[in-house]
Scaffold this motif. Sequence first.
Motif, mmCIF file in Angstrom:
data_model
loop_
_atom_site.group_PDB
_atom_site.id
_atom_site.type_symbol
_atom_site.label_atom_id
_atom_site.label_comp_id
_atom_site.label_asym_id
_atom_site.label_seq_id
_atom_site.Cartn_x
_atom_site.Cartn_y
_atom_site.Cartn_z
ATOM 1 N N MET A 124 15.952 -15.169 1.804
ATOM 2 C CA MET A 124 14.603 -15.164 2.465
ATOM 3 C C MET A 124 15.062 -14.924 3.927
ATOM 4 O O MET A 124 15.018 -15.729 4.551
ATOM 5 N N ARG A 125 14.894 -13.675 4.245
ATOM 6 C CA ARG A 125 15.092 -13.215 5.803
ATOM 7 C C ARG A 125 13.891 -13.482 6.793
ATOM 8 O O ARG A 125 13.939 -13.660 7.918
ATOM 9 N N ARG A 126 12.640 -13.494 6.137
ATOM 10 C CA ARG A 126 11.483 -13.377 6.852
ATOM 11 C C ARG A 126 10.364 -13.981 6.043
ATOM 12 O O ARG A 126 10.481 -14.241 5.075
ATOM 13 N N HIS A 127 9.184 -14.211 6.757
ATOM 14 C CA HIS A 127 8.060 -14.668 6.135
ATOM 15 C C HIS A 127 7.297 -13.382 5.034
ATOM 16 O O HIS A 127 7.440 -12.365 5.290
ATOM 17 N N PHE A 128 6.888 -14.207 3.902
ATOM 18 C CA PHE A 128 6.026 -13.117 2.994
ATOM 19 C C PHE A 128 4.624 -13.194 3.375
ATOM 20 O O PHE A 128 4.424 -14.172 4.076
ATOM 21 N N PRO A 129 3.785 -12.359 2.828
ATOM 22 C CA PRO A 129 2.584 -12.390 3.283
ATOM 23 C C PRO A 129 2.083 -13.668 2.506
ATOM 24 O O PRO A 129 2.347 -14.169 1.362
ATOM 25 N N ALA A 130 0.889 -14.197 3.061
ATOM 26 C CA ALA A 130 0.320 -15.813 2.647
ATOM 27 C C ALA A 130 -0.188 -15.456 1.424
ATOM 28 O O ALA A 130 0.005 -16.315 0.327
ATOM 29 N N SER A 131 -0.665 -14.262 1.010
ATOM 30 C CA SER A 131 -1.450 -14.124 -0.269
ATOM 31 C C SER A 131 -0.392 -13.680 -1.297
ATOM 32 O O SER A 131 -0.964 -13.477 -2.440
ATOM 33 N N ALA A 132 0.687 -13.396 -1.083
ATOM 34 C CA ALA A 132 1.751 -13.012 -2.114
ATOM 35 C C ALA A 132 2.141 -14.007 -3.081
ATOM 36 O O ALA A 132 2.179 -15.042 -2.853
ATOM 37 N N ALA A 133 2.310 -13.583 -4.364
ATOM 38 C CA ALA A 133 2.640 -14.465 -5.408
ATOM 39 C C ALA A 133 4.264 -14.009 -5.830
ATOM 40 O O ALA A 133 4.642 -13.010 -5.874
ATOM 41 N N VAL A 134 5.133 -15.160 -5.412
ATOM 42 C CA VAL A 134 6.539 -14.894 -5.731
ATOM 43 C C VAL A 134 6.741 -16.106 -6.721
ATOM 44 O O VAL A 134 6.784 -17.046 -6.709
ATOM 45 N N THR A 135 7.674 -15.333 -7.666
ATOM 46 C CA THR A 135 8.251 -15.967 -8.733
ATOM 47 C C THR A 135 9.725 -16.431 -8.435
ATOM 48 O O THR A 135 10.460 -15.275 -8.231
ATOM 49 N N ILE A 136 10.214 -17.376 -8.790
ATOM 50 C CA ILE A 136 11.634 -17.998 -8.601
ATOM 51 C C ILE A 136 11.896 -18.273 -9.954
ATOM 52 O O ILE A 136 11.484 -19.253 -10.548
ATOM 53 N N THR A 137 13.568 -17.744 -10.382
ATOM 54 C CA THR A 137 13.932 -17.906 -11.504
ATOM 55 C C THR A 137 15.114 -18.989 -10.972
ATOM 56 O O THR A 137 15.847 -18.627 -10.191
ATOM 57 N N PHE A 138 14.940 -20.101 -11.539
ATOM 58 C CA PHE A 138 16.059 -21.076 -11.127
ATOM 59 C C PHE A 138 17.200 -21.173 -11.963
ATOM 60 O O PHE A 138 17.117 -20.544 -13.075
ATOM 61 N N THR A 139 18.463 -21.670 -11.763
ATOM 62 C CA THR A 139 19.632 -21.575 -12.513
ATOM 63 C C THR A 139 19.700 -22.351 -13.481
ATOM 64 O O THR A 139 20.560 -21.823 -14.486
ATOM 65 N N ASP A 140 18.590 -23.104 -13.815
ATOM 66 C CA ASP A 140 18.576 -23.865 -15.158
ATOM 67 C C ASP A 140 17.893 -23.091 -16.170
ATOM 68 O O ASP A 140 17.485 -23.398 -17.134
ATOM 69 N N GLY A 141 17.293 -21.919 -15.517
ATOM 70 C CA GLY A 141 16.550 -21.135 -16.476
ATOM 71 C C GLY A 141 14.787 -21.229 -16.397
ATOM 72 O O GLY A 141 14.434 -20.362 -17.016
ATOM 73 N N SER A 142 14.608 -22.325 -15.732
ATOM 74 C CA SER A 142 13.076 -22.414 -15.487
ATOM 75 C C SER A 142 12.615 -21.503 -14.436
ATOM 76 O O SER A 142 13.435 -20.905 -13.830
ATOM 77 N N ARG A 143 11.085 -21.273 -14.565
ATOM 78 C CA ARG A 143 10.785 -20.259 -13.428
ATOM 79 C C ARG A 143 9.456 -21.116 -12.641
ATOM 80 O O ARG A 143 8.737 -21.873 -13.463
ATOM 81 N N ALA A 144 8.952 -20.802 -11.817
ATOM 82 C CA ALA A 144 8.137 -21.519 -10.891
ATOM 83 C C ALA A 144 7.396 -20.349 -10.010
ATOM 84 O O ALA A 144 7.865 -19.533 -9.425
ATOM 85 N N GLU A 145 5.938 -20.337 -10.063
ATOM 86 C CA GLU A 145 5.418 -19.440 -9.140
ATOM 87 C C GLU A 145 5.040 -20.030 -7.724
ATOM 88 O O GLU A 145 4.103 -21.180 -7.812
ATOM 89 N N PHE A 146 5.291 -19.574 -6.652
ATOM 90 C CA PHE A 146 5.029 -19.923 -5.266
ATOM 91 C C PHE A 146 4.070 -18.974 -4.754
ATOM 92 O O PHE A 146 3.931 -18.025 -4.766
ATOM 93 N N SER A 147 3.180 -19.506 -3.855
ATOM 94 C CA SER A 147 2.393 -18.794 -3.058
ATOM 95 C C SER A 147 3.296 -18.469 -1.681
ATOM 96 O O SER A 147 4.194 -18.828 -1.219
ATOM 97 N N GLY A 148 2.854 -17.347 -1.189
ATOM 98 C CA GLY A 148 3.520 -16.827 0.008
ATOM 99 C C GLY A 148 3.557 -17.883 0.964
ATOM 100 O O GLY A 148 4.494 -18.130 1.733
ATOM 101 N N ARG A 149 2.193 -18.610 1.301
ATOM 102 C CA ARG A 149 2.196 -19.457 2.253
ATOM 103 C C ARG A 149 2.978 -20.580 2.072
ATOM 104 O O ARG A 149 3.445 -21.306 2.854
ATOM 105 N N ARG A 150 3.479 -21.022 0.674
ATOM 106 C CA ARG A 150 3.889 -22.378 0.432
ATOM 107 C C ARG A 150 5.450 -21.970 0.864
ATOM 108 O O ARG A 150 6.147 -22.687 1.376
ATOM 109 N N LEU A 151 5.857 -20.713 0.554
ATOM 110 C CA LEU A 151 7.480 -20.519 0.708
ATOM 111 C C LEU A 151 7.576 -20.339 2.272
ATOM 112 O O LEU A 151 8.746 -20.564 2.765
ATOM 113 N N ASN A 152 6.728 -19.577 2.842
ATOM 114 C CA ASN A 152 6.593 -19.656 4.547
ATOM 115 C C ASN A 152 6.974 -20.949 4.850
ATOM 116 O O ASN A 152 7.713 -21.124 5.869
ATOM 117 N N GLY A 153 6.449 -22.073 4.407
ATOM 118 C CA GLY A 153 6.283 -23.300 5.004
ATOM 119 C C GLY A 153 7.570 -23.830 4.674
ATOM 120 O O GLY A 153 8.346 -24.612 5.594
#
Length: 87
Positions: free
Chosen positions: A14-43
């Motif tokens: 993550m080199r920069r902030h994402f738009p606050a309203s963006a939906a970002v899905t992260i796939t973790f190494t254990d295979g699980s997935r979680a959806e983050f808001s852009g605002r949460r990832l920016n924090g």
Amino acid sequence: MINLQQDSEGFIRMRRHFPASAAVTITFTDGSRAEFSGRRLNGIYDDALAAYRARNHLDAKGFSRGPQKKVQAGIEFVPVTPGMAQE
């Protein structure tokens, strides 16, 4: 929707902030997935950047007030864990 993959060391790129309203899905190494808001990832990014600057004795803007030498001003990899989406 933005999709990111966690690397084997627990970081996302993550080199920069994402738009606050963006939906970002992260796939973790254990295979699980979680959806983050852009605002949460920016924090999370801001917290990681502040920790980096504190470890390297940089001020809030990323400048070194000590002896002059080359210091990386930013970060590119942010640590994430599956439970961080709800915090």
